[in-house]
Design a protein around this motif. Structure first.
Motif, PDB file in Angstrom:
ATOM      1  N   ASP A 238      -7.503  -3.093  18.065  1.00 18.47           N
ATOM      2  CA  ASP A 238      -7.430  -1.674  17.861  1.00 18.47           C
ATOM      3  C   ASP A 238      -6.956  -1.384  16.473  1.00 18.47           C
ATOM      4  O   ASP A 238      -6.101  -2.072  15.749  1.00 18.47           O
ATOM      5  CB  ASP A 238      -6.385  -0.975  19.036  1.00 18.47           C
ATOM      6  CG  ASP A 238      -6.955  -1.280  20.261  1.00 18.47           C
ATOM      7  OD1 ASP A 238      -8.222  -1.188  20.428  1.00 18.47           O
ATOM      8  OD2 ASP A 238      -6.075  -1.014  21.424  1.00 18.47           O
ATOM      9  N   TYR A 239      -7.170  -0.196  16.035  1.00 17.44           N
ATOM     10  CA  TYR A 239      -6.774   0.359  14.761  1.00 17.44           C
ATOM     11  C   TYR A 239      -5.577   1.135  14.697  1.00 17.44           C
ATOM     12  O   TYR A 239      -5.241   1.899  15.729  1.00 17.44           O
ATOM     13  CB  TYR A 239      -7.962   1.398  14.371  1.00 17.44           C
ATOM     14  CG  TYR A 239      -9.377   0.768  13.905  1.00 17.44           C
ATOM     15  CD1 TYR A 239      -9.193  -0.043  12.550  1.00 17.44           C
ATOM     16  CD2 TYR A 239     -10.322   0.883  14.572  1.00 17.44           C
ATOM     17  CE1 TYR A 239     -10.497  -0.569  12.274  1.00 17.44           C
ATOM     18  CE2 TYR A 239     -11.492   0.175  14.059  1.00 17.44           C
ATOM     19  CZ  TYR A 239     -11.560  -0.473  12.909  1.00 17.44           C
ATOM     20  OH  TYR A 239     -12.704  -1.048  12.656  1.00 17.44           O
ATOM     21  N   GLN A 240      -4.292   0.588  13.995  1.00 16.79           N
ATOM     22  CA  GLN A 240      -3.248   1.642  13.794  1.00 16.79           C
ATOM     23  C   GLN A 240      -3.499   2.456  12.604  1.00 16.79           C
ATOM     24  O   GLN A 240      -4.526   2.761  12.052  1.00 16.79           O
ATOM     25  CB  GLN A 240      -2.315   0.415  13.288  1.00 16.79           C
ATOM     26  CG  GLN A 240      -1.878  -0.691  14.124  1.00 16.79           C
ATOM     27  CD  GLN A 240      -0.879  -1.621  13.672  1.00 16.79           C
ATOM     28  OE1 GLN A 240      -0.360  -1.243  12.792  1.00 16.79           O
ATOM     29  NE2 GLN A 240      -0.758  -2.705  14.194  1.00 16.79           N
ATOM     30  N   THR A 241      -2.822   3.644  12.820  1.00 19.32           N
ATOM     31  CA  THR A 241      -2.831   4.774  11.961  1.00 19.32           C
ATOM     32  C   THR A 241      -1.756   4.575  11.137  1.00 19.32           C
ATOM     33  O   THR A 241      -0.739   4.302  11.146  1.00 19.32           O
ATOM     34  CB  THR A 241      -2.541   6.269  12.845  1.00 19.32           C
ATOM     35  OG1 THR A 241      -3.111   6.175  13.937  1.00 19.32           O
ATOM     36  CG2 THR A 241      -2.784   7.027  11.997  1.00 19.32           C
ATOM     37  N   MET A 242      -2.316   4.789   9.851  1.00 20.82           N
ATOM     38  CA  MET A 242      -1.317   4.766   8.765  1.00 20.82           C
ATOM     39  C   MET A 242      -0.246   5.824   8.625  1.00 20.82           C
ATOM     40  O   MET A 242      -0.498   6.869   8.961  1.00 20.82           O
ATOM     41  CB  MET A 242      -2.166   5.201   7.407  1.00 20.82           C
ATOM     42  CG  MET A 242      -1.295   5.136   6.060  1.00 20.82           C
ATOM     43  SD  MET A 242      -0.235   3.893   5.425  1.00 20.82           S
ATOM     44  CE  MET A 242       0.746   4.319   4.305  1.00 20.82           C
ATOM     45  N   LEU A 318      -3.944 -11.691  13.157  1.00 19.44           N
ATOM     46  CA  LEU A 318      -3.019 -10.554  13.630  1.00 19.44           C
ATOM     47  C   LEU A 318      -1.688 -11.074  13.465  1.00 19.44           C
ATOM     48  O   LEU A 318      -1.313 -12.465  13.481  1.00 19.44           O
ATOM     49  CB  LEU A 318      -3.235 -10.549  15.530  1.00 19.44           C
ATOM     50  CG  LEU A 318      -4.684 -10.045  15.510  1.00 19.44           C
ATOM     51  CD1 LEU A 318      -4.651 -10.306  17.199  1.00 19.44           C
ATOM     52  CD2 LEU A 318      -4.724  -8.814  15.285  1.00 19.44           C
ATOM     53  N   MET A 319      -0.849 -10.185  13.366  1.00 17.80           N
ATOM     54  CA  MET A 319       0.818 -10.455  13.208  1.00 17.80           C
ATOM     55  C   MET A 319       1.413 -11.082  14.418  1.00 17.80           C
ATOM     56  O   MET A 319       1.433 -10.764  15.539  1.00 17.80           O
ATOM     57  CB  MET A 319       1.605  -9.027  12.794  1.00 17.80           C
ATOM     58  CG  MET A 319       1.140  -8.589  11.529  1.00 17.80           C
ATOM     59  SD  MET A 319       2.272  -6.947  11.101  1.00 17.80           S
ATOM     60  CE  MET A 319       3.766  -7.567  11.036  1.00 17.80           C
ATOM     61  N   ALA A 324       7.445  -3.046  14.808  1.00 14.64           N
ATOM     62  CA  ALA A 324       8.061  -2.112  15.847  1.00 14.64           C
ATOM     63  C   ALA A 324       7.034  -1.205  16.280  1.00 14.64           C
ATOM     64  O   ALA A 324       6.430  -0.358  15.446  1.00 14.64           O
ATOM     65  CB  ALA A 324       9.438  -1.628  15.431  1.00 14.64           C
ATOM     66  N   GLY A 325       6.919  -0.806  17.486  1.00 10.52           N
ATOM     67  CA  GLY A 325       5.924   0.115  18.053  1.00 10.52           C
ATOM     68  C   GLY A 325       4.518  -0.044  18.153  1.00 10.52           C
ATOM     69  O   GLY A 325       3.685   0.703  18.540  1.00 10.52           O
ATOM     70  N   GLN A 326       4.348  -1.431  17.735  1.00  8.52           N
ATOM     71  CA  GLN A 326       2.788  -1.908  17.477  1.00  8.52           C
ATOM     72  C   GLN A 326       2.340  -2.590  18.508  1.00  8.52           C
ATOM     73  O   GLN A 326       2.945  -3.645  18.921  1.00  8.52           O
ATOM     74  CB  GLN A 326       2.330  -2.167  15.940  1.00  8.52           C
ATOM     75  CG  GLN A 326       2.477  -1.059  15.156  1.00  8.52           C
ATOM     76  CD  GLN A 326       1.788   0.141  15.180  1.00  8.52           C
ATOM     77  OE1 GLN A 326       0.644   0.140  15.825  1.00  8.52           O
ATOM     78  NE2 GLN A 326       2.272   1.149  14.605  1.00  8.52           N
ATOM     79  N   LYS A 327       1.024  -2.630  19.130  1.00  7.65           N
ATOM     80  CA  LYS A 327       0.568  -3.600  20.112  1.00  7.65           C
ATOM     81  C   LYS A 327       0.154  -5.111  19.227  1.00  7.65           C
ATOM     82  O   LYS A 327      -0.203  -5.076  18.106  1.00  7.65           O
ATOM     83  CB  LYS A 327      -0.589  -2.968  20.790  1.00  7.65           C
ATOM     84  CG  LYS A 327      -0.348  -1.789  21.526  1.00  7.65           C
ATOM     85  CD  LYS A 327      -1.567  -1.447  22.361  1.00  7.65           C
ATOM     86  CE  LYS A 327      -2.744  -0.976  21.377  1.00  7.65           C
ATOM     87  NZ  LYS A 327      -3.877  -0.436  22.119  1.00  7.65           N
ATOM     88  N   MET A 328       0.421  -6.069  20.013  1.00  9.13           N
ATOM     89  CA  MET A 328      -0.158  -7.343  19.768  1.00  9.13           C
ATOM     90  C   MET A 328      -1.441  -7.406  19.015  1.00  9.13           C
ATOM     91  O   MET A 328      -1.875  -7.725  17.920  1.00  9.13           O
ATOM     92  CB  MET A 328      -0.133  -8.123  20.880  1.00  9.13           C
ATOM     93  CG  MET A 328      -0.713  -9.650  20.359  1.00  9.13           C
ATOM     94  SD  MET A 328       0.669 -10.663  19.368  1.00  9.13           S
ATOM     95  CE  MET A 328      -0.110 -12.090  19.136  1.00  9.13           C
ATOM     96  N   TRP A 329      -2.286  -6.523  19.914  1.00  8.48           N
ATOM     97  CA  TRP A 329      -3.867  -6.793  19.649  1.00  8.48           C
ATOM     98  C   TRP A 329      -4.004  -5.327  18.603  1.00  8.48           C
ATOM     99  O   TRP A 329      -4.993  -4.765  19.288  1.00  8.48           O
ATOM    100  CB  TRP A 329      -4.975  -6.851  20.728  1.00  8.48           C
ATOM    101  CG  TRP A 329      -4.692  -8.406  21.249  1.00  8.48           C
ATOM    102  CD1 TRP A 329      -3.868  -8.869  22.044  1.00  8.48           C
ATOM    103  CD2 TRP A 329      -5.698  -9.277  21.047  1.00  8.48           C
ATOM    104  NE1 TRP A 329      -4.257 -10.006  22.423  1.00  8.48           N
ATOM    105  CE2 TRP A 329      -5.376 -10.489  21.607  1.00  8.48           C
ATOM    106  CE3 TRP A 329      -6.705  -9.360  20.066  1.00  8.48           C
ATOM    107  CZ2 TRP A 329      -6.073 -11.772  21.555  1.00  8.48           C
ATOM    108  CZ3 TRP A 329      -7.677 -10.567  19.845  1.00  8.48           C
ATOM    109  CH2 TRP A 329      -7.120 -11.749  20.674  1.00  8.48           C
ATOM    110  N   SER A 330      -3.786  -5.284  17.541  1.00 12.21           N
ATOM    111  CA  SER A 330      -3.968  -4.190  16.866  1.00 12.21           C
ATOM    112  C   SER A 330      -3.501  -4.486  15.441  1.00 12.21           C
ATOM    113  O   SER A 330      -2.689  -5.347  14.784  1.00 12.21           O
ATOM    114  CB  SER A 330      -3.156  -2.793  17.246  1.00 12.21           C
ATOM    115  OG  SER A 330      -1.658  -3.122  17.205  1.00 12.21           O
ATOM    116  N   ALA A 331      -4.016  -3.661  14.316  1.00 12.47           N
ATOM    117  CA  ALA A 331      -3.651  -4.026  12.982  1.00 12.47           C
ATOM    118  C   ALA A 331      -4.063  -2.599  12.341  1.00 12.47           C
ATOM    119  O   ALA A 331      -4.916  -1.981  12.565  1.00 12.47           O
ATOM    120  CB  ALA A 331      -4.566  -5.164  12.605  1.00 12.47           C
ATOM    121  N   LEU A 332      -3.254  -2.766  10.954  1.00 10.18           N
ATOM    122  CA  LEU A 332      -3.466  -1.672  10.012  1.00 10.18           C
ATOM    123  C   LEU A 332      -4.647  -2.204   9.199  1.00 10.18           C
ATOM    124  O   LEU A 332      -4.240  -2.959   8.217  1.00 10.18           O
ATOM    125  CB  LEU A 332      -1.970  -1.160   9.189  1.00 10.18           C
ATOM    126  CG  LEU A 332      -2.348  -0.104   8.156  1.00 10.18           C
ATOM    127  CD1 LEU A 332      -2.559   1.042   8.759  1.00 10.18           C
ATOM    128  CD2 LEU A 332      -0.754  -0.210   7.261  1.00 10.18           C
TER     129      LEU A 332
END
Length: 815
Positions: A238-242, A318-319, A324-332
C-alpha cells in the motif's frame, strides 16, 4: 495446526523410518507422461489426478533426465518430477512456487530487476539477474537452454511436467548446469483428437485469471495445440501518505543543511504516489502455438512459437521494522513501479530413426527479449525534512534491456536396451545483449541536488558457447550398470563499447550542470551533463573446460536399486566492469542414492547423500572503488564444501489417502576464503583488500538460502461423491534458520530468515468434465524474507518477502 502435523509425524515413526519414508514426496508427485506416445489422447491434469485417486498404488512416473524415457524409480539420478496435475494442485506459476516441492531448492525474487534467482544444494548466485552473471542452476524449456531468467520462469503454463535434476548435469544438459537443471516440458499436440480445456479464476487482491488449451487435428500425421494464459492481481504494498511538515520546519532544515534561504522551495507532495499500480502487482499474459508432425512412422517434428508479455510491477523492499503508525506491507513511494517485458521464443525438435538401433535428434531454439523497469531504490525509509534534506530519492531504472539468443544441438543415440547404451552430441549457442541502466540518487526529494548518480551503458555484449559431449552405459548384467560421460566446452565472451559513467562530484558545481535525476534523455558523455570520464568496460574472455560423470548403479531386485556417482560441473568465467576477467567455477559432486518401491507399489522412496567440493565460486556485487567510482565486481571465492541428505516419499495410506514428504538436511555448507564487498550493505572500510573501499571477511559463513533442515509434508483425502470426487488437501512447509547473503554472520538477525513454517490449504471438486479448486496460501499470513539489505537505505534494514496470505478459486471445463 502446523505444529500438530509435524509432531504427529515425529511420534508415529522413528527418525530412521522417517528418513526412509521422507524420500519421495516431490519425486513421485508426478504422473508425467512420455511425449513419444503422442498419437493417442493424453489425460488432462484432472483425469490424471482422478486415475491416481482411484488406485491404491503410486502411479509409475516416466522421466527424461538421462535424455531417455525411463521410470523415475529406475533412474540413477536425484530427480523430482512434477506432473501437470501436481502443478495444478499446487497453483504453480513460477519457479518460486515449486521450491516447496523440491528438497534442497530455493528460488528468490530479487527486487530491482524483478527476476528469479535459484539456489540448489547450497549453491546459487543472487546476482544472476543481469547480463554479467549466469546462474548455477540451468533452466530449460523442452530441452532448450534459457540463458536469462525473465522468459523461462516468468509464467509457467500448459505444462506436461517439470523435472528438477539435482547435482551437476553438464554432461548431458550443458550450459551452466553446475549444480542442477530445471527442465520444463510443455504440453504437446495429439494427432487425431479434438479436445480442450478452459479455466477461469478469481481471488484476493482482485486476482483474475484465465487459461486454456485446444488441440486441433490437421491430418492423419499432424496436429496443432493452442494455449493461452492471463494472470493479474493488485500489488501487495500500500501507498503511504507523505506527512505534512510545516513550511517553517522545512525552511529551517534546508538552511541547516547548508542551503541558501533564497533557494528554498516547499516539498512537492505530488511527487509521492498515493495511487496507481502497486508494487508486487501481476499482469502477465502469454500464448503458445505448437505443432506436431509425423511425416513418417519413424520421425516426428515438434515446433512451437511462444509470446510473453509482462506489464506488472516488481517486488518492493519493505522496512523490517515499520515506522510508528505504518503497516508492514506499505511504503512511502516516490518512484512509480513498472515492468515492460516482451519475449518471443521459437523452439524446435526433430527426431528420426536412422536405423533400428540408432536415432537422431536436432534441437534448435531462438529467443528475443526486450524490456524496461523502474524501481524505488530508497524504499521510502526516511521522511525528508525539506525538498533537499533528510531523505533520499533513489531510482533503479532499467531504461532498456535487449537480448537475442539461439542454440543448436545435434544428438545421436542408441535405441532400445543394448549391452552398451550410448549418446553423442554437438552443441552451439550464441547470445547478444545490450542494456542501459540509470541510477539517480538525489538529496531529499527529486527536487533536491544530486547526491550521486550513474549511467551504465552496454551497447553490445556477446556470448558464444561450443561443446561436444557423450555418455555411455555398459549393462554388465541385468542388474549392474556402469555409466561414463564427458563434455568439452569452449566459451567466448566480448564486451564491446561498454561504458560506466559516474557523477563527477564537482567541489563547486558549474551553473551549466543541471541538477536533475539522470534519465534516458540525458547524454552522460556530454561535458555539461555533470558526469566525469567513463570507465571503459571493453574486453574479451575465452575459456574451456572438460567435465565428466562416472556412475555405477545396481538393481537389487525389481523394487530396489542403489547408485553411486562422481560428477563435475562448470560455469564459464567472464567479464566485469573495467573489462577485467574473472575465473570459471567448478564443482565436484560425490553422491550415493537409493530408490525403493514398497508395499506392492503403495510406497515409493528416493534418497540421495552427497558431498560437494566447490572451487572458485563467483561472488558478484555492486561496489565502490577506492577512487570513488562504482562498478559491479565479481570476485572468486576459494570455494565451498557442502554435505547433505535428501529424501522423498509418496505413500498411498488407503485408496483415498495420500501423503507426500520431502526432506533436505544440509549440516554443512561452508564458504571458503572470501573478502566480500557490496554497496547493498553498510560494511566497514577495507584494509586487507585495496581493490574495493569496503569489505568483510566472510570466510566460513554458511551459504545463503541453505537452511540446515527443509521439509515439506502434503496430505490429501479423496471423498467419493458418486461420479464426482471432493479432495481436501493440506501442505506444510518448514525451514530452519537460513542466511540471506554471505554477510549474514556479520550482521546477524536482520540478514537472516528465522525458522518458520507455512501452511497451504486446498479443496477440489472433480466432476465428469467440470472442476472447481479452492485454495488458501500462507494460511498464517507469515512474513518470510527472501533477501535483505541496508546499504541503499542509510543503514535502515529492509527486506523482500514471500507474498502474504492469498486465497481464491479456479473453475474449469474439459471438453
Amino acid at each position: 495446526m502446523k505444529t500438530t502435523v509435524l509432531k504427529t509425524k515425529q511420534r508415529a515413526i522413528t527418525p530412521i523410518q522417517f528418513a526412509v519414508l521422507v524420500l519421495m514426496a516431490g519425486s513421485t508427485a508426478a504422473q508425467a507422461q512420455n511425449a513419444a506416445t503422442a498419437d493417442t489422447q493424453k489425460p488432462t491434469a484432472a483425469q490424471a489426478a482422478a486415475a491416481a485417486n482411484n488406485s491404491d498404488k503410486i502411479l509409475e512416473v516416466l522421466v527424461t533426465g538421462t535424455k531417455r524415457t525411463t521410470s523415475l524409480q529406475r533412474t540413477p539420478v536425484a530427480i523430482t518430477a512434477l506432473s501437470a496435475a501436481s502443478l495444478e494442485d499446487n497453483h504453480v506459476q513460477t519457479l518460486q512456487d515449486i521450491v516447496n516441492l523440491v528438497p534442497g531448492f530455493s528460488a528468490t525474487a530479487q527486487g530491482d530487476h524483478g527476476v528469479m534467482t535459484m539456489t540448489m544444494r547450497g549453491v546459487g548466485n543472487d546476482s544472476a539477474k543481469t547480463e554479467y552473471a549466469d546462474p548455477e542452476v540451468a533452466s530449460f524449456i523442452d530441452g532448450i537452454y534459457s540463458p536469462r531468467p525473465e522468459g523461462a520462469t516468468a509464467l509457467l503454463f500448459d505444462l506436461e511436467a517439470i523435472e528438477v535434476l539435482r547435482g551437476p548435469q553438464g554432461t548431458l544438459w550443458g550450459r551452466n548446469a553446475t549444480v542442477g537443471a530445471v527442465n520444463m516440458q510443455t504440453a504437446k499436440p495429439v494427432i487425431g483428437k479434438s479436445f480442450g480445456t478452459v479455466e477461469g479464476g478469481a481471488g484476493s487482491y482482485n486476482r483474475l485469471g484465465m487459461r486454456g488449451a485446444f488441440n486441433v487435428p490437421v491430418s492423419d500425421s499432424m496436429a496443432l495445440r493452442f494455449a493461452f494464459v492471463n494472470e493479474q492481481h493488485d500489488g501487495y504494498v500500500d501507498y503511504q501518505t507523505m506527512p505534512s511538515i510545516p513550511l517553517a520546519s522545512q525552511r529551517a532544515a534546508f538552511i541547516a543543511g547548508g542551503g541558501a534561504a533564497a533557494d528554498f522551495q516547499p516539498i512537492n507532495t505530488n511527487l509521492f504516489l498515493t495511487g496507481g499500480m502497486k508494487y508486487g502487482a501481476q499482469k502477465q499474459s502469454a500464448v503458445r502455438l505448437s505443432m506436431l508432425w509425423k511425416p513418417t512412422s519413424t520421425s516426428k517434428w515438434d515446433l512451437s512459437y511462444e509470446k510473453f508479455a509482462d506489464r506488472g510491477a516488481p517486488n518492493m523492499n519493505l522496512m523490517q521494522t515499520p515506522r510508528a503508525g505504518q503497516k508492514m506491507w506499505s511504503a512511502l513511494i516516490d518512484t512509480a513501479p513498472s515492468i515492460k517485458r516482451d519475449s518471443d521464443s521459437l523452439r524446435s525438435r526433430f527426431e528420426t530413426a536412422l536405423s533400428d538401433d540408432v536415432s537422431l535428434a536436432y534441437i534448435a531454439g531462438y529467443a528475443k527479449f526486450s524490456g524496461s523497469q523502474t524501481f524505488d531504490g530508497d524504499a521510502g525509509v526516511v521522511v525528508p525534512t525539506s525538498f533537499a534534506t533528510g531523505g533520499s530519492h533513489r531510482e533503479h531504472n532499467t531504461n532498456s534491456s535487449n537480448y537475442v539468443n539461439y542454440s543448436h544441438e545435434l544428438e545421436v543415440q542408441s535405441t532400445g536396451k543394448k549391452e552398451v547404451d550410448w549418446l553423442l552430441g554437438l552443441y552451439y549457442a550464441a547470445e547478444t545483449n545490450d542494456i542501459r541502466f540509470d541510477l539517480p540518487i538525489m538529496n531529499g526529494t527529486q527536487q533536491g541536488t544530486v547526491g550521486w548518480q550513474g549511467s551504465f551503458i552496454q551497447p553490445k555484449e556477446t556470448v558464444a558457447s561450443k561443446a561436444i559431449f557423450g555418455q555411455a552405459t555398459w549393462n554388465l548384467s541385468d542388474s549392474l550398470h556402469l555409466t561414463g560421460g564427458a563434455r568439452y566446452t569452449k566459451d567466448d565472451r566480448a564486451n564491446i563499447g561498454g561504458r560506466g559513467y559516474g557523477w563527477a562530484n564537482y567541489p563547486a558545481t558549474p551553473a551549466t550542470v543541471a541538477q536533475i535525476p539522470v534519465n534516458q534523455n540525458v547524454n552522460p558523455w556530454d561535458p555539461n551533463s555533470g558526469f566525469g570520464p567513463p570507465g571503459l568496460n571493453d574486453g574479451v574472455y575465452s575459456g574451456s573446460k572438460l567435465t565428466g560423470l562416472a556412475r555405477v548403479s545396481y538393481d537389487m531386485d525389481k523394487n530396489n536399486m542403489w547408485y553411486a556417482s562422481v560428477s563435475t560441473g562448470y560455469k564459464s568465467g567472464g567479464l566485469q566492469d573495467g573489462g577485467r576477467t574473472y575465473a570459471a567455477e567448478t564443482l565436484t559432486n560425490y553422491e550415493f542414492g537409493t530408490k525403493h518401491t514398497l508395499m506392492d507399489g503403495a510406497v515409493k522412496i528416493s534418497n540421495a547423500l552427497f558431498y560437494e567440493n566447490f572451487k572458485d565460486y563467483q561472488f558478484s556485487a555492486p561496489v565502490t572503488n577506492p577512487d570513488g567510482s562504482r562498478t559491479l565486481a565479481t570476485t572468486s571465492a576459494e570455494g565451498a564444501k557442502i554435505t547433505g541428505f535428501e529424501t522423498e516419499i509418496a505413500a498411498k495410506l488407503t485408496k483415498d489417502d495420500k501423503i507426500q514428504v520431502s526432506l533436505a538436511y544440509t549440516p554443512k555448507a561452508k564458504l571458503g576464503k572470501l573478502l566480500a564487498g557490496s554497496n547493498d550493505y553498510v560494511i566497514p572500510t577495507c584494509v586487507a583488500d585495496k581493490t574495493v573501499s569496503n569489505c568483510v571477511d566472510v570466510t566460513g559463513v554458511t551459504m545463503a538460502h541453505t537452511p540446515k533442515i527443509q521439509m515439506q509434508i502434503q496430505y490429501q483425502h479423496t471423498i467419493q461423491l458418486g461420479n464426482a470426487t471432493l479432495t481436501p488437501r493440506i501442505s506444510v512447509h518448514y525451514e530452519s534458520e537460513s542466511n540471506l547473503s554471505v554477510f549474514s554472520d556479520y550482521f546477524g538477525a536482520p540478514d537472516k530468515q528465522g525458522a518458520y513454517s507455512r501452511t497451504d490449504l486446498g479443496l477440489r471438486y472433480e466432476g465428469d468434465k467440470f472442476y472447481m479448486d479452492f485454495f488458501v496460501r500462507n494460511v498464517g499470513n507469515g512474513n518470510v524474507k527472501t533477501s535483505a539489505q541496508n546499504g541503499n537505505t542509510g543503514g535502515i534494514w529492509v527486506a523482500q518477502y514471500l507474498p502474504p496470505r492469498t486465497f481464491g478459486v479456479n473453475a474449469g471445463f474439459n471438453f
